[in-house]
Design a protein around this motif. Structure first.
Motif, PDB file in Angstrom:
ATOM      1  N   UNK A   1       0.809  -1.223   0.000  1.00  9.83           N
ATOM      2  CA  UNK A   1       0.000   0.000   0.000  1.00  9.83           C
ATOM      3  C   UNK A   1       0.841   1.271   0.000  1.00  9.83           C
ATOM      4  N   UNK A   2       2.149   1.125   0.184  1.00 14.34           N
ATOM      5  CA  UNK A   2       3.025   2.289   0.221  1.00 14.34           C
ATOM      6  C   UNK A   2       4.148   2.091   1.222  1.00 14.34           C
ATOM      7  N   UNK A   3       4.757   3.191   1.627  1.00 18.68           N
ATOM      8  CA  UNK A   3       5.863   3.142   2.587  1.00 18.68           C
ATOM      9  C   UNK A   3       5.315   3.518   3.955  1.00 18.68           C
ATOM     10  N   UNK A   4       5.366   2.577   4.889  1.00 17.01           N
ATOM     11  CA  UNK A   4       4.750   2.780   6.198  1.00 17.01           C
ATOM     12  C   UNK A   4       5.782   3.264   7.213  1.00 17.01           C
ATOM     13  N   UNK A   5       5.452   4.369   7.893  1.00 17.38           N
ATOM     14  CA  UNK A   5       6.302   4.905   8.954  1.00 17.38           C
ATOM     15  C   UNK A   5       5.458   5.041  10.219  1.00 17.38           C
ATOM     16  N   UNK A   6       6.137   5.250  11.316  1.00 19.00           N
ATOM     17  CA  UNK A   6       5.445   5.429  12.591  1.00 19.00           C
ATOM     18  C   UNK A   6       5.987   6.675  13.274  1.00 19.00           C
TER      19      UNK A   6
ATOM     20  N   UNK B   1      -2.081  11.488  -0.631  1.00 24.42           N
ATOM     21  CA  UNK B   1      -0.636  11.288  -0.503  1.00 24.42           C
ATOM     22  C   UNK B   1      -0.286  10.382   0.665  1.00 24.42           C
ATOM     23  N   UNK B   2      -1.135  10.363   1.690  1.00 26.31           N
ATOM     24  CA  UNK B   2      -0.880   9.527   2.861  1.00 26.31           C
ATOM     25  C   UNK B   2      -2.181   8.886   3.325  1.00 26.31           C
ATOM     26  N   UNK B   3      -2.031   7.856   4.145  1.00 25.92           N
ATOM     27  CA  UNK B   3      -3.150   7.266   4.877  1.00 25.92           C
ATOM     28  C   UNK B   3      -2.693   7.135   6.318  1.00 25.92           C
ATOM     29  N   UNK B   4      -3.582   7.377   7.260  1.00 25.73           N
ATOM     30  CA  UNK B   4      -3.189   7.357   8.665  1.00 25.73           C
ATOM     31  C   UNK B   4      -4.003   6.342   9.450  1.00 25.73           C
TER      32      UNK B   4
ATOM     33  N   UNK C   1       1.001   5.763   6.261  1.00 24.38           N
ATOM     34  CA  UNK C   1       1.452   5.156   5.014  1.00 24.38           C
ATOM     35  C   UNK C   1       1.644   6.244   3.972  1.00 24.38           C
ATOM     36  N   UNK C   2       2.852   6.322   3.432  1.00 25.44           N
ATOM     37  CA  UNK C   2       3.164   7.294   2.382  1.00 25.44           C
ATOM     38  C   UNK C   2       2.787   6.654   1.050  1.00 25.44           C
ATOM     39  N   UNK C   3       1.678   7.092   0.488  1.00 28.57           N
ATOM     40  CA  UNK C   3       1.143   6.457  -0.716  1.00 28.57           C
ATOM     41  C   UNK C   3       1.785   6.974  -1.995  1.00 28.57           C
ATOM     42  N   UNK C   4       2.294   8.192  -1.961  1.00 32.44           N
ATOM     43  CA  UNK C   4       2.922   8.775  -3.153  1.00 32.44           C
ATOM     44  C   UNK C   4       4.191   9.499  -2.713  1.00 32.44           C
ATOM     45  N   UNK C   5       5.281   8.742  -2.628  1.00 33.41           N
ATOM     46  CA  UNK C   5       6.547   9.293  -2.136  1.00 33.41           C
ATOM     47  C   UNK C   5       7.067  10.384  -3.061  1.00 33.41           C
ATOM     48  N   UNK C   6       6.931  10.189  -4.367  1.00 32.80           N
ATOM     49  CA  UNK C   6       7.431  11.187  -5.317  1.00 32.80           C
ATOM     50  C   UNK C   6       6.731  12.531  -5.122  1.00 32.80           C
ATOM     51  N   UNK C   7       5.417  12.489  -4.962  1.00 33.01           N
ATOM     52  CA  UNK C   7       4.663  13.730  -4.766  1.00 33.01           C
ATOM     53  C   UNK C   7       5.022  14.384  -3.440  1.00 33.01           C
TER      54      UNK C   7
END
Length: 229
Positions: A171-176, A207-210, A216-222
């Motif tokens: 789903x993207x790049x997940x961070x905490x 761009x993100x989901x929380x 979750x970073x859904x569009x890292x480029x943007x």
């Protein structure tokens, strides 16, 4: 805060060898430094203090360094994790610190008194140089944050999220978020309400989901384009 008995010499030495501050010392000198360490544990939310004249190396966990304004408002300056050290200002001057140190997670530190460690630093300039490099990096980071003060809230938040460690998922790049949202907002120079509105703006653009502290970073480029201004 618990000061633990000096029983686990191996852990003291590993704590010393973990931090770049002592990386220029020989193994024998690192062992000598380890013998001076006072292991200390903090529970989440527990303050480390009074810390006058003490240098603390974070072994496990994470601590928050902040200041109080004249009005009593807390401003988060930085987070310190394993290998980082805190308290160097008071350690070098012997004066009471002007900042607060609080555990952001259960934390174990190796603490050194000025009286014990100062002679070793005087005998080994590499330690003083490492401390100066760390302080210079923090100054550079602070100047960078100041340069972002005029950017939009979403841009500041995007840059911060991109700097966080995480994991790639479908789903993207997940961070905490490493600390409470109010503390993250303070670090970024905004109110908690502004931080929430900034997250909402990024979320509304897809761009993100929380989910709580996980983002979750859904569009890292943007996000990178937004952060770059």
């Amino acid at each position: 805060m618990k000061n633990l008995p000096l029983t686990d010499v191996t852990e003291h030495v590993s704590c010393v060898r973990l931090v770049p501050l002592f990386g220029g010392l020989s193994a024998a000198d690192q062992d000598a430094v380890g013998a001076l360490a006072r292991p200390t544990t903090l529970e989440r939310g527990e303050a480390f203090g009074p810390a006058t004249g003490r240098l603390a190396v974070v072994h496990r966990g994470q601590v928050k360094v902040s200041r109080l304004s004249a009005s009593g408002h807390e401003r988060v300056l930085r987070l310190a994790g394993p290998g980082d050290f805190v308290g160097e200002g008071s350690f070098l001057t012997g004066e009471a610190p002007s900042y607060l140190i609080e555990a952001a997670a259960p934390t174990r530190m190796c603490v050194f008194s000025r009286a014990d460690l100062a002679p070793l630093i005087a005998a080994h300039p590499s330690v003083a140089m490492a401390m100066m490099r760390s302080l210079a990096q923090r100054l550079d980071d602070a100047e960078h944050r100041l340069s972002l003060a005029s950017t939009s809230r979403p841009a500041r938040i995007a840059g911060y999220l991109l700097d966080q460690p995480g994991s790639a998922e479908e789903s993207g790049y997940r961070v905490r978020l490493p600390m409470a949202k109010k503390d993250t907002a303070s670090l970024l120079g905004m109110t908690p309400e502004s931080f929430s509105r900034g997250l909402d703006a990024l979320r509304s653009k897809g761009l993100i989901a929380t989910s709580g502290a996980e983002i979750t970073l859904r569009d890292v480029d943007a996000l990178e384009e937004l952060a770059a201004g």
